[in-house]
Design a protein around this motif. Structure first.
Motif, PDB file in Angstrom:
ATOM      1  N   ARG A 179       0.850  -1.190   0.115  1.00 23.94           N
ATOM      2  CA  ARG A 179       0.039  -0.033  -0.050  1.00 23.94           C
ATOM      3  C   ARG A 179       1.002   1.223  -0.014  1.00 23.94           C
ATOM      4  NH1 ARG A 179      -5.006   2.042   1.095  1.00 23.94           N
ATOM      5  NH2 ARG A 179      -4.918   4.175   2.299  1.00 23.94           N
ATOM      6  N   PHE A 180       1.832   1.260   0.721  1.00 20.09           N
ATOM      7  CA  PHE A 180       2.859   2.235   0.643  1.00 20.09           C
ATOM      8  C   PHE A 180       3.451   2.615  -0.696  1.00 20.09           C
ATOM      9  CE2 PHE A 180       7.148   4.086   0.703  1.00 20.09           C
ATOM     10  CZ  PHE A 180       7.009   5.247   1.871  1.00 20.09           C
ATOM     11  N   VAL A 181       3.931   1.622  -1.440  1.00 20.32           N
ATOM     12  CA  VAL A 181       4.514   1.903  -2.829  1.00 20.32           C
ATOM     13  C   VAL A 181       3.268   2.557  -3.668  1.00 20.32           C
ATOM     14  CG1 VAL A 181       5.481   0.880  -4.665  1.00 20.32           C
ATOM     15  CG2 VAL A 181       6.063   0.184  -2.243  1.00 20.32           C
ATOM     16  N   ARG A 182       2.062   2.070  -3.648  1.00 20.29           N
ATOM     17  CA  ARG A 182       1.075   2.374  -4.307  1.00 20.29           C
ATOM     18  C   ARG A 182       0.689   3.913  -3.910  1.00 20.29           C
ATOM     19  NH1 ARG A 182      -4.343   3.006  -3.545  1.00 20.29           N
ATOM     20  NH2 ARG A 182      -4.153   1.726  -1.870  1.00 20.29           N
ATOM     21  N   ARG A 183       0.646   4.366  -2.731  1.00 20.08           N
ATOM     22  CA  ARG A 183       0.402   5.482  -2.282  1.00 20.08           C
ATOM     23  C   ARG A 183       1.396   6.660  -2.596  1.00 20.08           C
ATOM     24  NH1 ARG A 183      -2.682   8.193  -2.137  1.00 20.08           N
ATOM     25  NH2 ARG A 183      -2.777   9.127  -0.138  1.00 20.08           N
TER      26      ARG A 183
END
Length: 370
Positions: free
Chosen positions: A172-176
């Motif tokens: 999720r961090f990489v996507r955000r």
């Protein structure tokens, strides 16, 4: 009147530049030659481009370097095509005279010899604020990822592997991160990937297709999209139909990526501006030669002290999954947050989500009794 006013404003700044091009001591009268305004505008624009070129060269000569390991250099501007914020990714189609070549040329006609934009660096303070609010336990990591972007014009992130146990929030961090940087991205799950399809397949086969980065460039019409490889360590090790790790070696190497020979296009493509972000639960299964081309960052684990920041967002997500407006979600009260913090010892956010699901069920039961 506006044109002439702007012309004189530019003339006051770029008169020396004008004299260099037209001869020392050249005189002119604006009333007699209105085209002088257009000429001055061109000089101003050229001077601005030269300044941008100097700034970009400074950026590339002194790239921000992570202290853990040497990094892959940002793409060079061999032909200066990136100076204006756009890059030609595909400038020719191989074997274009054949029937297959003509078909591929038609398929990529909209990109052929067309400069595609790069993503400008947004306000990093705003990006940092949003990410730290969502991932309070990863503040140091946010700083480490964003710091190299300070002073750059276009977004460029070195190939990076985020390593952490399951459920820590790295995917999720990489996507955000991609969303907040306003860079188009593709997220690809590597679990069970057992061939070299990431590098494309020859057009001579019925299953022929471009490489994944070329498809991302075409889909988003951007020269520098982000490719997210989720759980990259789970790529199959067999080389019967090729291996994704082997293909990545060339795509992560700047010199090779700038001249990547796509088997479907059958010509060189400039993929040097494509960014690669990867997640992994463990770094050991990833070949050492691939790790050597990447920056490996440990993704931290959240703890009970982060419940007050994480739980409200998870609660909103649960309402969205149920098809409800998240604004209907009643905020968690201090007692509920205390119960969650005592029940969840930290680690996987998925387990915290399960605790919240139980809390919502308890709420519904209490409401039905009332």
């Amino acid at each position: 009147m506006v044109s002439r006013s702007l012309g004189w404003a530019i003339a006051s700044t770029y008169l020396d530049e004008w004299k260099k091009h037209d001869g020392q001591g050249t005189s002119y009268r604006v009333d007699e030659d209105a085209s002088i305004h257009e000429h001055l505008f061109q000089l101003a624009f050229r001077a601005r481009l030269r300044k941008q070129a100097e700034d970009l060269q400074r950026d590339d000569r002194d790239p921000a370097v992570d202290s853990e390991r040497p990094l892959v250099e940002p793409p060079t501007r061999d032909d200066g095509s990136a100076l204006s914020g756009a890059v030609i990714v595909i400038d020719s189609i191989g074997n274009g005279s054949t029937s297959q070549g003509k078909r591929v040329a038609g398929e990529f006609a909209s990109l052929l010899n067309r400069p595609l934009p790069l993503s400008w660096v947004p306000d990093l303070a705003d990006v940092r604020s949003v990410l730290v609010e969502e991932f309070p336990y990863a503040e140091a990591l946010v700083n480490k990822v964003l710091n190299p972007l300070a002073g750059r014009r276009h977004v460029w992130i070195h190939p990076t592997i985020f390593v952490g146990p399951p459920g820590c929030g790295k995917s999720r961090f990489v996507r955000r991160l991609s969303e907040e940087l306003r860079v188009p991205y593709e997220m690809i799950s590597c679990g069970g990937m057992s061939d070299s399809a990431i590098g494309g397949a020859s057009r001579r086969w019925t299953s022929g297709e471009p490489s994944i980065p070329v498809m991302a460039v075409r889909r988003h019409e951007c020269a520098g999209p982000i490719i997210i490889l989720d759980e990259v360590e789970k790529v199959a090790t067999s080389r019967h139909n090729g291996n994704a790790h082997d293909v990545l070696l060339g795509l992560l190497e700047g010199e090779t990526a700038r001249r990547w020979h796509d088997p479907y296009i059958e010509a060189e493509c400039n993929l040097g501006f494509v960014m690669w972000l990867m997640t992994a639960n463990a770094v050991e299964p990833i070949p050492a030669v691939l790790r050597d081309r990447c920056r490996v960052l440990r993704f931290p684990l959240p703890g009970p002290e982060h419940v007050s920041a994480l739980a409200p967002r998870i609660l909103e997500g649960l309402y969205l999954e149920a098809g409800h407006d998240p604004r209907w979600a009643a905020p968690l009260d201090p007692v509920e947050l205390e119960v969650l913090a005592s029940a969840w010892s930290g680690g996987s956010i998925r387990s915290l989500k399960r605790f919240l699901e139980g809390l919502l069920e308890a709420r519904e039961q209490e409401r039905s009794r009332q």
